[in-house]
Design a protein around this motif. Structure first.
Motif, mmCIF file in Angstrom:
data_model
loop_
_atom_site.group_PDB
_atom_site.id
_atom_site.type_symbol
_atom_site.label_atom_id
_atom_site.label_comp_id
_atom_site.label_asym_id
_atom_site.label_seq_id
_atom_site.Cartn_x
_atom_site.Cartn_y
_atom_site.Cartn_z
ATOM 1 N N LYS A 273 4.162 -7.656 -0.684
ATOM 2 C CA LYS A 273 5.301 -7.318 0.171
ATOM 3 C C LYS A 273 5.194 -8.123 1.472
ATOM 4 O O LYS A 273 5.943 -9.055 1.706
ATOM 5 C CB LYS A 273 5.299 -5.817 0.503
ATOM 6 C CG LYS A 273 5.422 -4.912 -0.704
ATOM 7 C CD LYS A 273 5.350 -3.444 -0.279
ATOM 8 C CE LYS A 273 5.391 -2.519 -1.494
ATOM 9 N NZ LYS A 273 5.267 -1.109 -1.115
ATOM 10 N N THR A 274 4.218 -7.731 2.272
ATOM 11 C CA THR A 274 4.119 -8.260 3.631
ATOM 12 C C THR A 274 3.856 -9.762 3.666
ATOM 13 O O THR A 274 4.397 -10.466 4.502
ATOM 14 C CB THR A 274 2.986 -7.524 4.375
ATOM 15 O OG1 THR A 274 3.120 -6.122 4.133
ATOM 16 C CG2 THR A 274 3.040 -7.802 5.849
ATOM 17 N N PHE A 275 3.018 -10.243 2.760
ATOM 18 C CA PHE A 275 2.587 -11.641 2.838
ATOM 19 C C PHE A 275 3.162 -12.495 1.714
ATOM 20 O O PHE A 275 2.530 -13.439 1.256
ATOM 21 C CB PHE A 275 1.054 -11.709 2.900
ATOM 22 C CG PHE A 275 0.477 -10.966 4.076
ATOM 23 C CD1 PHE A 275 0.654 -11.443 5.370
ATOM 24 C CD2 PHE A 275 -0.211 -9.781 3.903
ATOM 25 C CE1 PHE A 275 0.137 -10.756 6.464
ATOM 26 C CE2 PHE A 275 -0.727 -9.082 4.993
ATOM 27 C CZ PHE A 275 -0.551 -9.572 6.280
ATOM 28 N N SER A 276 4.343 -12.105 1.249
ATOM 29 C CA SER A 276 5.215 -12.954 0.433
ATOM 30 C C SER A 276 4.727 -13.283 -0.972
ATOM 31 O O SER A 276 5.260 -14.188 -1.602
ATOM 32 C CB SER A 276 5.522 -14.274 1.162
ATOM 33 O OG SER A 276 4.455 -15.203 1.012
ATOM 34 N N GLY A 277 3.743 -12.550 -1.480
ATOM 35 C CA GLY A 277 3.381 -12.762 -2.887
ATOM 36 C C GLY A 277 4.572 -12.398 -3.758
ATOM 37 O O GLY A 277 5.202 -11.367 -3.535
ATOM 38 N N PRO A 278 4.925 -13.229 -4.723
ATOM 39 C CA PRO A 278 6.078 -12.895 -5.562
ATOM 40 C C PRO A 278 5.864 -11.560 -6.280
ATOM 41 O O PRO A 278 4.742 -11.255 -6.687
ATOM 42 C CB PRO A 278 6.124 -14.036 -6.576
ATOM 43 C CG PRO A 278 5.274 -15.106 -6.035
ATOM 44 C CD PRO A 278 4.266 -14.464 -5.142
#
Lengths: 485, 456
Positions: A273-278
């Protein structure tokens, strides 16, 4: 634009004798399997996998992909899930030779670059949380909760304290009480007040010498910062309990407020979520946890350490709860988080949260005249609107509104969560959406509210299928394809 | 900044619409005393060019298997991944979507889940598969908890020590918070000793965990081992390798009730240990307590066949502390990759891949023991990996010598089995060529021997 084959199952497309992916001729002696293995251990008949050409496979899955909404194709304001843009550079960088092709049991000397990356990432996570000790092992947020609660339980056991209760607000994610149960705790629900904050009287009446942990999501699932957090922490700490912070909503406060500074003893991040992992159609996530120093000895093994200028995986911690999964963690997700943090840098990370909160407040300001938002004029990264009045007046439910939004090319918000708001629509735009996109979303909501109830209740009209019968699916479950179908 | 949208003009207009004086004022709800006023200790932003260079530098300090020859196994394997898997799973419509909460706009993902579940049922012989768990080890503990919940009077979980050591460690970690006892049966000859096994079985055993092949690569005749457990009333949990099931009997045929496994082998990259794919399938009687998402078939209001998430009343978002597990997000992308991989392989491709693994190690075993320094540690039929004993007892020198020559030769078993400090676990997949196998043998033979001095 779609023919019949496009939505057939791969098994229905299968034809005997068709195949893809040929191996080379085997270049070593090929014995009969019967000579190598006891007959009882060998398969008598082949599994009924489909027989397809490579072209079949590509067309099949490509067609299926087009039936999905995704962040790459649509605004996806699914509250609590932080559906932000997934940077393409991260995919390429996480796929580099020397990153994607490391075996998990290689000796430390052969993975110094990877261990350095993970070590630095631990430092960034600690810095953003204000909690000094980090474990990268947990595989998802819920797994992080579970791991941290085990560490707390081990700490309490070490101190010979038999505290058995974990307290969760009624607005908490379902994973919180479910995780507590798996560590053998009882769970006690704490009431929220109408404004979404913790009911301090209820909390006071339930905190006692049996309290092990209070789990709180802050900012909350209503998108509100719990202002009483310090008073809550003081109350729980003075009774000898610990504070767990569900970090699902960290996108709102990075560089602005740190959980370790406002009373948390432990927390997890959701890097997807926060660090853009798909989000990958439902995972993988990762669930790194950060804890105060006194909990460090109990963290799971292995941990990444730096010794004499070299990076090592260390498992020799006698008080550790042990291992919570195989190998080192969901490294692929963590590498993407690392790339994301490095692309933004310290000031950029703070701007992420500023823009996430700005966007959410803008959308709140625009939606509020259309749909009641029971909890306040301002929000953090998300807010919860209610279709309760709409349902009463026109018979249009939150689900109807959600379904109709699909026709306008918008993914629906999260509906019916949190449980404390009737006909809830939880909306989280994230920082990677433009004002024009949010304006278009507002216009769609406005248009829908002007439509006849019947039209909205019939939605969606433009999708491949509409309103599947979920009751039937659960009553007579069909959970695999069979040839007779 | 890297991925942000808002222009100065946007911010001005948005603040006006909100009625706020500044972005900072939006955070007034956070009491001043908790506001972080410092600068985060994180290095400054990097452009894509700088970040690429930085990551390439880090990567260059790792010995990846694409530029070295990998004989490492122990639960993660260097199988070939067809280009189609990367291409299709790299479509944004798949990897930037999420859990299919709105089935109308998630039919692609839901159909893939349904197909994946069917593929796993076909391989394992089970009735139902879920849509994935985290990894092989966490799937194993979830299976044990599922099994024990069905046996309320039982207290013991019985496992052989040839189950993956890290899986056993995970079982121990979770079970310490329950009333269950983990009992480990020693397997000095590699396979489960039936006599000892029978002695450990009584009505207090709620479940047993059996792996095929076992951690040492031995293919065991598990039917009698499972049968005694089952006759005593225990649930049989099988830990299986999915590629081996191209040739090996399905665990259903040897009495397994719940089958789990590590799905990394099905088209998923090694990536230093994760994310991987936890596979779980079971007999129908367990399905209403099985953890994880399940896609099921139904019809929409027009009577069209379609798919939805089903039996959600098992799950944490509805049942909360009464849920069967806390799992929420799982490994959808890797289940997709597994489905693509298996669709490409088909029954023939999977069988051939499994055969190649069998033949490659058969050849390698024969070549290695030509040197009197080495012997096979265990008798038995192996698949894809095996244990070599170094009679010089100098495993670390051997492995280092090979690694310096770009060969990752195997795993030192001392890490998990202190009495096996002279043993190496060596794996070979279908990717290994005869030339690579020969090269490994040459290096093992050429490695310096400390004992040569004393022999002279």
């Amino acid at each position: 634009m779609r023919n019949v084959q496009a939505t057939q199952l791969m098994f229905e497309l299968s034809r005997p004798g068709r195949r893809a992916n040929m191996l080379p001729e085997c270049d070593v002696p090929t014995n009969s399997l019967g000579d190598l293995y006891p007959a009882s251990t060998l398969r008598a008949t082949a599994p009924e996998l489909p027989e397809l050409s490579e072209g079949d496979v590509v067309r099949h899955f490509t067609n299926l992909s087009t039936l999905n909404m995704s962040v790459d194709t649509h605004f996806y304001p699914l509250g609590s899930c932080t559906m932000k843009y997934n940077p393409k550079r991260n995919e390429r960088l996480a796929g580099l030779p020397g990153i994607v092709d490391l075996h998990p049991l290689q000796p430390d000397e052969s993975v110094q670059g990877m261990l350095q990356l993970l070590y630095e990432l631990q430092g960034y996570f600690a810095e953003i949380s204000g909690l000094p000790a980090v474990s990268l092992q947990p595989a998802a947020g819920a797994h992080g909760e579970l791991t941290a609660l085990m560490a707390a339980a081990a700490y309490l056991r070490d101190r010979r304290e038999s505290r058995i209760n974990v307290l969760c607000p009624d607005s908490a994610h379902g994973t919180n009480p479910a995780s507590a149960k798996m560590v053998g705790f009882n769970t006690i629900t704490i009431r929220s007040r109408a404004d979404g904050s913790v009911d301090m009287d209820d909390l006071r009446s339930k905190v006692d010498e049996q309290t092990a942990v209070f789990m709180i999501t802050n900012p909350s699932t209503l998108g509100l910062f719990e202002k009483q957090i310090r008073a809550i922490a003081d109350l729980v700490h003075s009774a000898g309990g610990l504070i767990y912070l569900d970090g699902a909503n960290m996108n709102a406060i990075m560089g602005i407020a740190r959980p370790g500074d406002f009373g948390a003893d432990m927390m997890h991040y959701n890097p997807h979520k926060t660090f853009s992992g798909p989000h990958g159609g439902g995972g993988p996530g990762a669930g790194p946890i950060c804890v105060q120093d006194f909990l460090e000895p109990y963290l799971p093994v292995p941990r990444v350490e730096k010794r004499n200028g070299r990076f090592v995986l260390e498992s020799d911690y006698p008080k550790s709860i042990g291992r919570v999964r195989s190998f080192q963690g969901n490294i692929g997700v963590l590498v993407r988080a690392y790339c994301y943090i490095r692309a933004y840098g310290a000031t950029g990370i703070r701007e992420v949260s500023e823009n996430a909160v700005l966007n959410a407040n803008y959308l709140l300001a625009r939606i509020k005249p259309l749909l009641p938002v029971p909890n306040g004029d301002r929000c953090m990264h998300e807010f919860v609107a209610s279709a309760a009045a709409l349902k009463k007046e026109k018979g249009i439910t939150a689900m109807d509104l959600a379904k109709r939004l699909l026709d306008f090319g918008f993914h629906a918000p999260t509906v019916y969560f949190p449980l404390t708001v009737p006909e809830a629509l939880m909306i989280e735009p994230t920082e990677t959406e433009s004002k024009e996109t949010m304006d278009a979303f507002v216009r769609a909501v406005e248009t829908i509210l002007g439509e006849d109830a019947a039209a909205v209740q019939a939605a969606p009209l433009s999708t491949q299928i509409s309103r599947p019968d979920e009751v039937r699916a659960a009553r007579k479950p069909v959970m695999r394809w069979q040839a007779s179908q | 900044m890297a991925y942000l949208f808002n222009t100065v003009e946007d911010v001005r207009e948005m603040l006006a619409a909100i009625g706020a004086a500044s972005v900072d004022s939006l955070f007034d709800c956070i009491p001043r005393e908790y506001r972080y006023s410092g600068a985060l200790e994180i290095p400054p932003a990097m452009s894509e060019i700088e970040l690429t260079r930085h990551m390439e530098q880090l990567a260059s300090r790792n010995q990846g298997v694409s530029r070295n020859v990998c004989f490492l196994g122990g639960g993660a394997y260097d199988h070939f991944i067809p280009a189609v898997v990367d291409h299709l799973a790299g479509r944004g419509e798949f990897y930037t979507s999420y859990t299919p909460y709105q089935p109308e706009v998630s039919q692609g993902n839901l159909q893939v889940m349904f197909e994946y579940e069917t593929l796993i049922c076909e391989l394992t012989g089970m009735d139902v598969s879920n849509a994935s768990l985290y990894d092989g080890a966490s799937a194993t503990i979830e299976a044990v908890l599922l099994a024990m919940a069905s046996k309320p009077k039982c207290t013991k979980v019985l496992v052989p020590d040839n189950l993956h050591p890290e899986y056993r460690q995970v079982l121990a970690t979770y079970l310490q918070w329950t009333a269950y006892e983990l009992v480990v049966v020693s397997c000095p000859d590699g396979a489960i000793p039936l006599d000892n096994w029978i002695q450990q079985i009584d009505e207090s055993v709620g479940c047993v965990v059996l792996s095929q092949p076992n951690f040492f690569g031995i293919v065991e005749d598990l039917a009698p081992v499972a049968a005694v457990a089952k006759d005593a009333g225990a649930v049989v949990v099988a830990v299986c390798d999915m590629i081996s099931l191209g040739i090996l009997a399905s665990p259903a045929s040897w009495h397994a009730d719940i089958v789990v496994g590590e799905g990394q082998v099905l088209g998923n990259p090694l990536q230093y240990g994760g994310p991987y794919l936890g596979i779980m399938a079971c007999r129908e009687s367990f399905v209403r307590r099985m953890p994880g998402r399940i896609a099921g078939q139904t019809e929409d209001k027009h009577g069209h066949r379609c798919w939805v998430l089903t039996l959600q009343t098992r799950e944490q978002h509805i049942r909360r502390d009464k849920a069967t597990s806390n799992i929420c997000t799982n490994q959808g992308l890797f289940a997709l990759r597994a489905a693509i991989y298996l669709a490409l392989q088909g029954p023939v491709g999977l069988r051939e891949t499994a055969e190649h693994c069998a033949w490659k190690i058969q050849y390698l075993q024969q070549q290695i023991v030509q040197n009197e320094r080495f012997e096979l540690r265990f008798a038995g039929s192996n698949w894809r990996e095996f244990v070599v004993r170094d009679l010089d007892n100098d495993v670390s020198t051997l492995l280092k010598y090979c690694r310096e020559r770009q060969i990752l030769a195997g795993l030192a078993l001392e890490t998990w089995y202190p009495d096996m400090r002279d043993c190496i676990l060596i794996a070979a997949t279908e990717k290994r060529t005869r030339a690579e196998l020969d090269q490994l043998v040459e290096l093992l033979n050429a490695a310096p021997r400390q004992k040569e001095v004393s022999h002279a």
